[in-house]
Design a protein around this motif. Structure first.
Motif, PDB file in Angstrom:
ATOM      1  N   ALA A 129       0.820  -1.213   0.000  1.00  0.00           N
ATOM      2  CA  ALA A 129       0.000   0.000   0.000  1.00  0.00           C
ATOM      3  C   ALA A 129       0.854   1.262   0.000  1.00  0.00           C
ATOM      4  CB  ALA A 129      -0.942  -0.006   1.201  1.00  0.00           C
ATOM      5  N   THR A 130       1.899   1.277   0.800  1.00  0.00           N
ATOM      6  CA  THR A 130       2.718   2.476   0.945  1.00  0.00           C
ATOM      7  C   THR A 130       3.674   2.672  -0.230  1.00  0.00           C
ATOM      8  OG1 THR A 130       2.634   2.260   3.347  1.00  0.00           O
ATOM      9  CG2 THR A 130       4.356   3.671   2.438  1.00  0.00           C
ATOM     10  N   GLU A 131       4.380   1.593  -0.598  1.00  0.00           N
ATOM     11  CA  GLU A 131       5.390   1.674  -1.650  1.00  0.00           C
ATOM     12  C   GLU A 131       4.847   1.350  -3.031  1.00  0.00           C
ATOM     13  OE1 GLU A 131       8.806  -0.721  -0.549  1.00  0.00           O
ATOM     14  OE2 GLU A 131       8.345  -0.435   1.586  1.00  0.00           O
ATOM     15  N   GLN A 132       3.579   0.882  -3.075  1.00  0.00           N
ATOM     16  CA  GLN A 132       2.973   0.471  -4.351  1.00  0.00           C
ATOM     17  C   GLN A 132       3.849  -0.574  -5.047  1.00  0.00           C
ATOM     18  OE1 GLN A 132      -0.283   1.696  -5.702  1.00  0.00           O
ATOM     19  NE2 GLN A 132      -0.252   1.874  -3.470  1.00  0.00           N
ATOM     20  N   MET A 133       4.191  -1.604  -4.279  1.00  0.00           N
ATOM     21  CA  MET A 133       5.023  -2.685  -4.797  1.00  0.00           C
ATOM     22  C   MET A 133       4.265  -3.492  -5.848  1.00  0.00           C
ATOM     23  SD  MET A 133       6.614  -4.091  -1.196  1.00  0.00           S
ATOM     24  CE  MET A 133       7.531  -5.424  -1.993  1.00  0.00           C
ATOM     25  N   LEU A 134       4.996  -3.925  -6.864  1.00  0.00           N
ATOM     26  CA  LEU A 134       4.435  -4.775  -7.917  1.00  0.00           C
ATOM     27  C   LEU A 134       4.820  -6.218  -7.620  1.00  0.00           C
ATOM     28  CD1 LEU A 134       2.986  -5.004 -10.695  1.00  0.00           C
ATOM     29  CD2 LEU A 134       5.254  -4.757 -11.749  1.00  0.00           C
ATOM     30  N   LEU A 135       3.829  -7.099  -7.477  1.00  0.00           N
ATOM     31  CA  LEU A 135       4.072  -8.499  -7.158  1.00  0.00           C
ATOM     32  C   LEU A 135       3.898  -9.365  -8.395  1.00  0.00           C
ATOM     33  CD1 LEU A 135       2.181  -8.837  -3.745  1.00  0.00           C
ATOM     34  CD2 LEU A 135       4.580  -8.217  -4.149  1.00  0.00           C
ATOM     35  N   ALA A 136       4.875 -10.216  -8.637  1.00  0.00           N
ATOM     36  CA  ALA A 136       4.812 -11.181  -9.737  1.00  0.00           C
ATOM     37  C   ALA A 136       4.457 -12.552  -9.180  1.00  0.00           C
ATOM     38  CB  ALA A 136       6.150 -11.225 -10.484  1.00  0.00           C
ATOM     39  N   SER A 137       4.244 -13.499 -10.082  1.00  0.00           N
ATOM     40  CA  SER A 137       3.840 -14.846  -9.704  1.00  0.00           C
ATOM     41  C   SER A 137       4.784 -15.863 -10.311  1.00  0.00           C
ATOM     42  CB  SER A 137       2.411 -15.108 -10.184  1.00  0.00           C
ATOM     43  OG  SER A 137       2.059 -16.456 -10.015  1.00  0.00           O
ATOM     44  N   SER A 138       5.183 -16.845  -9.510  1.00  0.00           N
ATOM     45  CA  SER A 138       5.983 -17.957 -10.018  1.00  0.00           C
ATOM     46  C   SER A 138       5.237 -19.248  -9.705  1.00  0.00           C
ATOM     47  CB  SER A 138       7.376 -17.964  -9.383  1.00  0.00           C
ATOM     48  OG  SER A 138       8.116 -19.070  -9.859  1.00  0.00           O
ATOM     49  N   THR A 139       4.487 -19.738 -10.676  1.00  0.00           N
ATOM     50  CA  THR A 139       3.707 -20.969 -10.495  1.00  0.00           C
ATOM     51  C   THR A 139       4.073 -22.042 -11.506  1.00  0.00           C
ATOM     52  OG1 THR A 139       1.922 -20.063 -11.868  1.00  0.00           O
ATOM     53  CG2 THR A 139       1.729 -19.755  -9.493  1.00  0.00           C
ATOM     54  N   THR A 140       4.749 -21.677 -12.589  1.00  0.00           N
ATOM     55  CA  THR A 140       5.093 -22.622 -13.649  1.00  0.00           C
ATOM     56  C   THR A 140       6.562 -22.990 -13.525  1.00  0.00           C
ATOM     57  OG1 THR A 140       3.463 -21.563 -15.090  1.00  0.00           O
ATOM     58  CG2 THR A 140       5.067 -22.997 -16.136  1.00  0.00           C
ATOM     59  N   GLU A 141       6.839 -24.291 -13.589  1.00  0.00           N
ATOM     60  CA  GLU A 141       8.236 -24.719 -13.455  1.00  0.00           C
ATOM     61  C   GLU A 141       8.491 -25.973 -14.285  1.00  0.00           C
ATOM     62  OE1 GLU A 141       9.420 -26.245  -9.631  1.00  0.00           O
ATOM     63  OE2 GLU A 141       7.406 -26.942  -9.186  1.00  0.00           O
ATOM     64  N   GLY A 142       9.763 -26.165 -14.628  1.00  0.00           N
ATOM     65  CA  GLY A 142      10.220 -27.394 -15.271  1.00  0.00           C
ATOM     66  C   GLY A 142       9.340 -27.875 -16.398  1.00  0.00           C
ATOM     67  N   ASP A 161      15.049 -20.486   9.206  1.00  0.00           N
ATOM     68  CA  ASP A 161      15.443 -20.034   7.870  1.00  0.00           C
ATOM     69  C   ASP A 161      14.959 -21.029   6.824  1.00  0.00           C
ATOM     70  OD1 ASP A 161      16.797 -17.840   8.936  1.00  0.00           O
ATOM     71  OD2 ASP A 161      18.668 -18.985   9.149  1.00  0.00           O
ATOM     72  N   ILE A 162      14.625 -20.517   5.651  1.00  0.00           N
ATOM     73  CA  ILE A 162      14.216 -21.373   4.543  1.00  0.00           C
ATOM     74  C   ILE A 162      14.904 -20.909   3.271  1.00  0.00           C
ATOM     75  CG2 ILE A 162      11.952 -21.966   5.516  1.00  0.00           C
ATOM     76  CD1 ILE A 162      10.713 -19.887   3.606  1.00  0.00           C
ATOM     77  N   SER A 163      14.970 -21.814   2.307  1.00  0.00           N
ATOM     78  CA  SER A 163      15.515 -21.464   0.999  1.00  0.00           C
ATOM     79  C   SER A 163      14.751 -22.231  -0.068  1.00  0.00           C
ATOM     80  CB  SER A 163      17.009 -21.783   0.914  1.00  0.00           C
ATOM     81  OG  SER A 163      17.233 -23.163   1.117  1.00  0.00           O
ATOM     82  N   LEU A 164      14.872 -21.768  -1.289  1.00  0.00           N
ATOM     83  CA  LEU A 164      14.173 -22.394  -2.409  1.00  0.00           C
ATOM     84  C   LEU A 164      14.953 -22.118  -3.681  1.00  0.00           C
ATOM     85  CD1 LEU A 164      11.527 -23.744  -3.600  1.00  0.00           C
ATOM     86  CD2 LEU A 164      10.648 -21.409  -3.895  1.00  0.00           C
ATOM     87  N   VAL A 165      15.139 -23.159  -4.486  1.00  0.00           N
ATOM     88  CA  VAL A 165      15.707 -23.014  -5.823  1.00  0.00           C
ATOM     89  C   VAL A 165      14.674 -23.560  -6.792  1.00  0.00           C
ATOM     90  CG1 VAL A 165      17.558 -23.637  -7.409  1.00  0.00           C
ATOM     91  CG2 VAL A 165      18.064 -23.256  -4.985  1.00  0.00           C
ATOM     92  N   ARG A 166      14.259 -22.725  -7.741  1.00  0.00           N
ATOM     93  CA  ARG A 166      13.132 -23.082  -8.597  1.00  0.00           C
ATOM     94  C   ARG A 166      13.466 -22.811 -10.059  1.00  0.00           C
ATOM     95  NH1 ARG A 166       7.701 -21.770 -10.008  1.00  0.00           N
ATOM     96  NH2 ARG A 166       6.282 -23.342  -9.185  1.00  0.00           N
ATOM     97  N   ASN A 167      13.261 -23.821 -10.913  1.00  0.00           N
ATOM     98  CA  ASN A 167      13.413 -23.646 -12.353  1.00  0.00           C
ATOM     99  C   ASN A 167      12.102 -23.118 -12.908  1.00  0.00           C
ATOM    100  OD1 ASN A 167      13.949 -23.801 -15.090  1.00  0.00           O
ATOM    101  ND2 ASN A 167      13.672 -26.015 -15.198  1.00  0.00           N
ATOM    102  N   SER A 223       7.422 -12.224 -20.036  1.00  0.00           N
ATOM    103  CA  SER A 223       7.296 -13.457 -19.250  1.00  0.00           C
ATOM    104  C   SER A 223       8.436 -14.425 -19.526  1.00  0.00           C
ATOM    105  CB  SER A 223       5.946 -14.113 -19.538  1.00  0.00           C
ATOM    106  OG  SER A 223       4.884 -13.217 -19.272  1.00  0.00           O
ATOM    107  N   ALA A 224       9.627 -14.000 -19.217  1.00  0.00           N
ATOM    108  CA  ALA A 224      10.817 -14.820 -19.442  1.00  0.00           C
ATOM    109  C   ALA A 224      10.902 -15.940 -18.404  1.00  0.00           C
ATOM    110  CB  ALA A 224      12.069 -13.950 -19.378  1.00  0.00           C
ATOM    111  N   GLY A 225      11.801 -16.897 -18.674  1.00  0.00           N
ATOM    112  CA  GLY A 225      12.075 -17.955 -17.724  1.00  0.00           C
ATOM    113  C   GLY A 225      13.290 -17.612 -16.878  1.00  0.00           C
ATOM    114  N   PHE A 226      13.287 -18.056 -15.625  1.00  0.00           N
ATOM    115  CA  PHE A 226      14.380 -17.730 -14.714  1.00  0.00           C
ATOM    116  C   PHE A 226      14.681 -18.907 -13.785  1.00  0.00           C
ATOM    117  CE2 PHE A 226      12.246 -13.695 -15.567  1.00  0.00           C
ATOM    118  CZ  PHE A 226      13.300 -12.836 -15.840  1.00  0.00           C
ATOM    119  N   GLU A 227      15.912 -18.963 -13.323  1.00  0.00           N
ATOM    120  CA  GLU A 227      16.208 -19.774 -12.150  1.00  0.00           C
ATOM    121  C   GLU A 227      16.063 -18.844 -10.955  1.00  0.00           C
ATOM    122  OE1 GLU A 227      19.459 -23.025 -10.907  1.00  0.00           O
ATOM    123  OE2 GLU A 227      20.260 -20.970 -10.991  1.00  0.00           O
TER     124      GLU A 227
END
Length: 408
Positions: A129-142, A161-167, A223-227
């Protein structure tokens, strides 16, 4: 609904509550301001496959990115029907801008409905609300394509602590976003369908591009692909399991918002067809041109599309706070069929508009060009492929009875 709604904001100094007001009647004007900018850059956004930066900057200035955030967290508390109206308006101006806005608002809806009560997610709402951040979605992988209910990547846990590596084969506007909302397996030993939703901000993750975005349409969504590599806190995982979030919010809000954006694209094409038919008829002394029948068909299919979206919006809002109803087989089938039918109708509408305009619609230059609209709307049936949805519905529908009357 009152035109103005009082809301309160806690001051940092003494935690007193100061009332202020939201003018809900300003929503159309604020959206129109963004649409005007989006329309002016739509051709260049499409031609250069570039992010519609000016339009999104204007959305920030108009405070549209946080408009759905509840009043108590600094937003305007916009409803899902109000969000879909904005998607429709933006769709008439620039398809990429509209789809970016629709995807962002779907993530915000998940945050609003399923993040309230979590300190971390409430803080993120305030930031949006304050910074008007733009949120993206990562639901498609591999190799999973659009099978959102199965994840390969798992959350790694190390204490808090948690971590995640996503194709991630697709992250729309990932490089331009201020944060990403992603699904993943709950843990390494969890099944692919045992998923969680987690939110991350730009300082939590890195993106390494793996696929470019060179497409027929929707080129400005980038809509590029990323690691995706993420390191953060377990507090960033939504408290509720993803199966509930998917049924209650992710699917219905996405399909309602996307469909409204597609309807906006279709409406823009019908508007061009109407202008062409009027000009041709005037030039022929009132004689209708050959494409007039296709214009009538375009108007008819657009009316069906709008009515379908409105009916599904009514159903959703009637059961918005009924978890059991939203998770029911009947509702899930209905909201998934909306996506299928709306995407097909939108394509049909734009095709009729092009045929109404003839060569003038087929050209890429001129006032009556419908080429960009057609290329953009052709993404609709393959964005979470309709064939996949229909196959899933067919399997699930084997468990439900065939209605014995018109209204029951």
């Amino acid at each position: 609904m009152n035109v103005q709604e009082a809301r309160f904001r806690d001051t940092a100094a003494d935690q007193t509550r100061e009332p202020f007001f939201v003018d809900r009647s300003s929503f159309p004007q604020r959206t129109a301001a963004v649409a005007s900018v989006a329309a002016a850059e739509a051709e260049q956004v499409d031609r250069d496959a570039r992010f519609p930066q000016t339009a999104i900057d204007t959305a920030r200035q108009q405070r549209l990115l946080g408009i759905q955030i509840p009043l108590q967290f600094g937003g305007d508390g916009a409803s899902v029907p109000e969000i879909t109206e904005m998607c429709y308006t933006l769709g008439r101006a620039c398809a990429s801008t509209a789809m970016i806005f629709a995807m962002h608002q779907t993530k915000v809806a998940c945050l609003v409905r399923h993040g309230t009560g979590s300190n971390w997610h409430e803080a993120l709402m305030r930031r949006v609300a304050t910074e008007q951040m733009l949120l993206a979605s990562s639901t498609t992988e591999g190799q999973n394509g659009g099978n959102i209910r199965f994840s390969s990547a798992a959350v790694e846990h190390a204490g808090s602590d948690i971590s995640l590596v996503r194709n991630a084969t697709v992250i729309s506007y990932g490089a331009q976003a201020d944060g990403i909302v992603s699904i993943a397996r709950r843990a390494n030993d969890a099944a692919g369908s045992d998923q969680v939703l987690l939110a991350m901000t730009r300082d939590d993750y890195t993106l390494e591009k793996s696929l470019e975005w060179e497409t027929l349409g929707m080129r400005g969504t980038c809509s590029a692909g990323f690691e995706l590599k993420f390191n953060g806190s377990s507090a960033q995982i939504f408290p509720e399991s993803y199966d509930k979030i998917h049924a209650q919010t992710m699917t219905p809000v996405a399909h309602l918002s996307w469909s409204s954006a597609w309807a906006g694209i279709a409406a823009a094409s019908v508007e061009r067809a109407q202008a062409f038919i009027r000009k041709a008829a005037r030039g022929a002394g009132g004689q209708m041109p050959p494409g007039a029948a296709h214009f009538t068909a375009a108007k008819r299919s657009l009316a069906k599309l709008r009515a379908m979206i409105a009916a599904n919006l009514d159903t959703y809002t009637a059961h918005e706070h009924d978890e059991r109803a939203l998770s029911s087989l009947d509702f899930q089938s209905q909201i998934n069929l909306l996506k299928v039918e709306a995407s097909e109708l939108a394509v049909e509408t734009v095709m009729h508009s092009m045929r109404a305009c003839g060569l003038s619609g087929y050209r890429n230059d001129g006032d009556f060009s419908v080429g960009r609209h057609l290329r953009d709307v052709l993404s609709a049936p393959i964005m979470i492929n309709n064939d996949r949805i229909l196959a899933n519905i067919a399997t699930a529908s084997l468990m439900s009875s065939v209605p014995a009357s018109l209204r029951d």
